[in-house]
Design an enzyme around this catalytic site. Structure first.
Site, mmCIF file in Angstrom:
data_model
loop_
_atom_site.group_PDB
_atom_site.id
_atom_site.type_symbol
_atom_site.label_atom_id
_atom_site.label_comp_id
_atom_site.label_asym_id
_atom_site.label_seq_id
_atom_site.Cartn_x
_atom_site.Cartn_y
_atom_site.Cartn_z
ATOM 1 N N TYR B 56 10.432 6.414 -5.329
ATOM 2 C CA TYR B 56 11.107 7.270 -4.348
ATOM 3 C C TYR B 56 12.162 6.421 -3.633
ATOM 4 O O TYR B 56 11.993 5.214 -3.476
ATOM 5 C CB TYR B 56 10.097 7.829 -3.345
ATOM 6 C CG TYR B 56 9.154 8.871 -3.929
ATOM 7 C CD1 TYR B 56 9.368 10.224 -3.722
ATOM 8 C CD2 TYR B 56 8.051 8.497 -4.698
ATOM 9 C CE1 TYR B 56 8.516 11.186 -4.249
ATOM 10 C CE2 TYR B 56 7.193 9.449 -5.233
ATOM 11 C CZ TYR B 56 7.432 10.795 -5.003
ATOM 12 O OH TYR B 56 6.580 11.742 -5.540
ATOM 13 N N GLU B 57 13.222 7.070 -3.168
ATOM 14 C CA GLU B 57 14.334 6.294 -2.619
ATOM 15 C C GLU B 57 13.974 5.587 -1.316
ATOM 16 O O GLU B 57 14.697 4.710 -0.859
ATOM 17 C CB GLU B 57 15.579 7.177 -2.436
ATOM 18 C CG GLU B 57 15.431 8.233 -1.387
ATOM 19 C CD GLU B 57 16.550 9.283 -1.450
ATOM 20 O OE1 GLU B 57 17.278 9.330 -2.436
ATOM 21 O OE2 GLU B 57 16.659 10.064 -0.494
ATOM 22 N N SER B 58 12.826 5.947 -0.736
ATOM 23 C CA SER B 58 12.344 5.223 0.434
ATOM 24 C C SER B 58 11.884 3.811 0.077
ATOM 25 O O SER B 58 11.453 3.063 0.947
ATOM 26 C CB SER B 58 11.188 5.977 1.075
ATOM 27 O OG SER B 58 10.196 6.290 0.113
#
Lengths: 281, 278, 281, 278
Positions: B56-58
């Site tokens: 995930y881009e987090s």
């Protein structure tokens, strides 16, 4: 690193017209600090946040900002940021100049700022509409490979504000969990303010933990719950219900203003706000 | 299309999610967006692709969420990940470095060459509807070895001309993307609530390759803002397996239950500075 | 990620003529892997290591390498690397082409490699002699500030070899403590080999720990003591005495060769070497 | 100069270390090299500058070692640091970002304008003596707000012309460094076993500004490879305080004891996978 109340920290360090980065990616968003900026009525701020989230929606809706640098402006998992849209679509409460980037560009920009470089590099293959509207996006040619690369201007905020879990007695800060570009934004800033859940004698941070040394920090303020409705890993979860409810609160100008008055402005500080919201006892 | 399809008791969202999940090979490394992409990836991980790697881009790499995250940065993602890195790192070290097999995207508008708009409806300066914007999509669309797009099909979303080109698909088609040097191959499948569109091998124009049970080609054409081509070997996709539906519904139920909990914060945390709960 | 003996991992993944980065900064230097490369008689390697340390001294002295990229070639706290000097000063046992950088440049080069970029940027103000002898060091002009910046070519080793504390059942690796540019070198590599002190069921890594996911790794080998005479935080300390003694061992060609024969070549594996050295029982 | 000086019982190294320590203001952020610089910084931290912030290039920021490290990456540095970051980060985020007040360097050769050689004696292609090379020195010399140099003085080390310019001091002097745009001000003091040299305010040529008790100007000139200028207000430095010497000697004794311990490794660590000893 002086320990200040949040009100004093904002009073002393945030000035009208400054560029202010509030980072934390979904996690550790410095809501208490944003509310205090609203209470103190700062104006013409240039807000910088990859995901403006509710905090910028509120600050923009309350007229604190005339400029926003961002890369994704939605209410995560819910939909629009209505105050942000109203500012962009209809200039209310005032026109908002937007500087729009991609997440990856913002990452490179903060990293360059944190590294003392005027710009950073990333790969780029074809123009998108952002190249047309987003201001200059110059290319540099790699002198080794001949590749055309996108040059991204560094971001060095006048002030960066973060929320974190703990500060120790000297004021060094431990951040645990998802950081987004918070650390880079902190290192890029001219002035760094941090709110923390708690102060402890020693951080007892594991090796390789993310710690911001006290001497990089202009002021630390102890604000339990300071990330609500965002969250602080190990302390409290994200208030997904509040994020959902915000959609209806922010959709209409009058209800938004009434809510901000009733909760944020009428509360002396964040603890009082959390009590009014029945999040804290 | 929100209602259940004719034959079995499943919704269009369920059909899309199950179909998207089936596109994922076990062991693939996926860069996952929130919403339908996340549901599809986690369904695949619970069914045929237990070794699917979710990024995930987090910055949560190798996340194995027990319930679906509501945001891209839920604590559940960090707690179950192999590692949590910064956002600059996840985009540079994983995506730009070419470590991602599949990128999952959605959009408000798509054109016939798979280009995407998530920025604005109307003009940029005076928008009719301001959308969230780029996020990670432009780089996911550029770098992931291949891209899957999931979005509902209508003449307003499948448009002849984008109001704003946020993320590149095949640009003007016929090899323009590859000539521009993009490392990723572009959108290999667009999964809609009618079926699957794929790029024509030469023109790279999206054409209808598969439909769900009970869907007609005319209905799909009516939902498309350009004259939609149809593959000569158009397939009819099987209905979702009951096991898939059960797994997906359990996942959604657990998700709803988890996220409905009221948040309470103890303001006296300073008294109890719980050191490091791993 | 297959679990292999170190001998098999080197046999399968390291070829004559390849560029091989062995990273770890003072800490976690992959000595066991270097010794195995010596035992298997690899030739014409391009070694890449910020601080060549004893491991490259040994590999160069044993004729494994004809090229070295580095930034500081001493015996830390002791003095010279005599085998490295002999290769540079007198071409023994064979001429060594050196590609010399600064620490900061190596950091930028690995970071660029790890990021899929062909080059990275750093500030540079005036030429040094390195600009004269170190090959081209081109400048780029920042399109925003006009600053002249040094462009540094990315390093993407054919193989990067690291040592770390733990691998879990899937083969994900936890690194604790000082890393130098080890993580960047790992992410930049085309093939990544890791030796670890131990295999555990679960890493139980704290949030934000440095973990290399199993799917980035070509092979993991369990080699307790694999960093000796360097160290592994939490496992054993640096063998400062050995670093001191190495000065006399390596000073003269004959004694060096005799030592390598008696200890490294005569030992079937690293465990046997540590027993011969009376480091392990 | 390895022997004790005349007056008190202290060595040249001790005098240099104590003198260097005195140059450090409390609270300053120092980028520290191994050896004499590290000893000086840790002496200062134990005496007049308890809040001195030590950064080692191994990425250990805010290290408070209980004994002196033998290498730049000793475990002691990591265990006592505020944080451990990667080497690319310590050079970019701390040094290049302008966070370092004082950089501490040594060299094999220094010229009259404080330029340093740590690379080679003789020609680069066919060296008489190959030295370790650059390490972090060129960037420390460029970026630290000011630089302290510690090295023993002799005609072989204080030379009219460097064999190799590794790290920039004042280049050709008379403002050339500042015109080149260097953010750091350059070497403010060169501490030797005779005294302290500082740059002349205009020419930026190093001149003798202070000598240790019992040292003559003629002796310093004889140890310098160029015609050494002497400041008109040449100072005689005080001898080291007994307290300083005691502290320094205790530090060295503890260091020797710690580092002499024999290393033993248990090869059966796989049986005892000690999880995370913080």
């Amino acid at each position: 690193m002086p320990l200040l109340t949040l009100a004093d920290a904002i009073e002393q360090h945030v000035r009208d017209g400054q560029s202010v980065a509030l980072e934390g990616f979904t996690h550790l968003i410095p809501f208490a600090a944003g509310h205090e900026i609203i209470r103190q009525g700062r104006r013409r701020l240039h807000l910088i946040r990859m995901t403006p989230d509710l905090i910028c929606d509120q600050m923009i809706g309350m007229g604190c900002a005339d400029r926003l640098t961002f890369s994704w402006g939605g209410n995560p998992g819910v939909g629009s940021l209505h105050r942000l849209r109203d500012a962009i679509e209809r200039g209310w409460p005032q026109p908002l100049t937007i500087i729009e980037r991609t997440h990856a560009e913002m990452g490179v920009a903060y990293q360059a700022g944190a590294s003392g470089l005027p710009c950073g590099l990333m790969r780029h293959y074809a123009d998108t509409s952002l190249d047309r509207v987003g201001g200059p996006r110059p290319r540099l040619t790699c002198p080794f490979s001949g590749d055309s690369l996108l040059a991204v201007a560094a971001i060095n905020p006048d002030v960066t504000i973060l929320h974190a879990q703990q500060a120790d007695e000297q004021g060094s800060v431990l951040i645990r969990g998802i950081t987004g570009a918070a650390r880079e934004a902190a290192l890029a800033a001219r002035c760094l303010l941090v709110t923390v859940e708690a102060r402890v004698e020693r951080l007892d941070a594991p090796l390789n933990a993310i710690v911001l040394p006290h001497w990089l920090i202009s002021a630390v303020s102890i604000v339990p719950g300071g990330a609500h409705p965002s969250y602080a890993a190990g302390c409290y979860p994200r208030d997904n219900r509040f994020y959902g409810e915000w959609d209806a609160i922010a959709r209409e100008r009058g209800r938004f203003q009434q809510w901000m008055q009733q909760y944020v402005l009428a509360s002396r500080d964040h603890a009082e706000l959390l009590r009014r919201l029945r999040i804290a006892a | 299309m929100k209602t259940a399809h004719a034959a079995g008791a499943y919704t269009a969202d369920e059909m899309m999610t199950v179909t998207a999940a089936r596109q994922l090979a076990d062991g693939a490394v996926c860069f996952v967006g929130i919403g339908l992409p996340s549901a599809a990836c986690n369904l695949a991980r619970r069914t045929h692709a237990p070794e699917l790697v979710l990024i995930y881009e987090s910055g949560t790499v190798g996340a194995r969420p027990r319930v679906l995250p509501l945001s891209i940065g839920d604590g559940e993602l960090a707690d179950t990940a192999d590692c949590v890195v910064s956002l600059p790192e996840v985009f540079a070290h994983y995506l730009q470095r070419g470590r991602v097999d599949v990128g999952f995207l959605s959009a408000a508008q798509i054109d016939r060459h798979g280009n995407l708009n998530t920025t604005v409806i109307g003009s940029y300066a005076r928008p009719a509807v301001r959308l969230p914007g780029s996020g990670g999509a432009p780089e996911i669309a550029a770098h992931a070895r291949e891209v899957l797009v999931i979005m509902k099909q209508s003449p307003r979303s499948f448009v002849p001309r984008l109001d704003f080109l946020t993320s590149c698909g095949y640009l003007g088609g016929a090899g323009e993307r590859s000539r521009a040097g993009f490392p990723g191959r572009g959108p290999r499948a667009v999964i809609t609530d009618f079926g699957i569109l794929r790029p024509h091998p030469e023109t790279e124009e999206l054409q209808l390759c598969a439909i769900y049970p009970g869907v007609t080609v005319d209905a799909v054409r009516a939902a498309t803002g350009w004259p939609l081509g149809v593959a000569h070997d158009l397939q009819v996709l099987p209905a979702p397996q009951p096991a898939d539906l059960d797994t997906l519904r359990e996942l959604h139920a657990a998700t709803r239950q988890t996220h409905a909990a009221a948040v309470r914060i103890n303001l006296r945390t300073a008294d109890a500075p719980a050191s490091h709960p791993h």
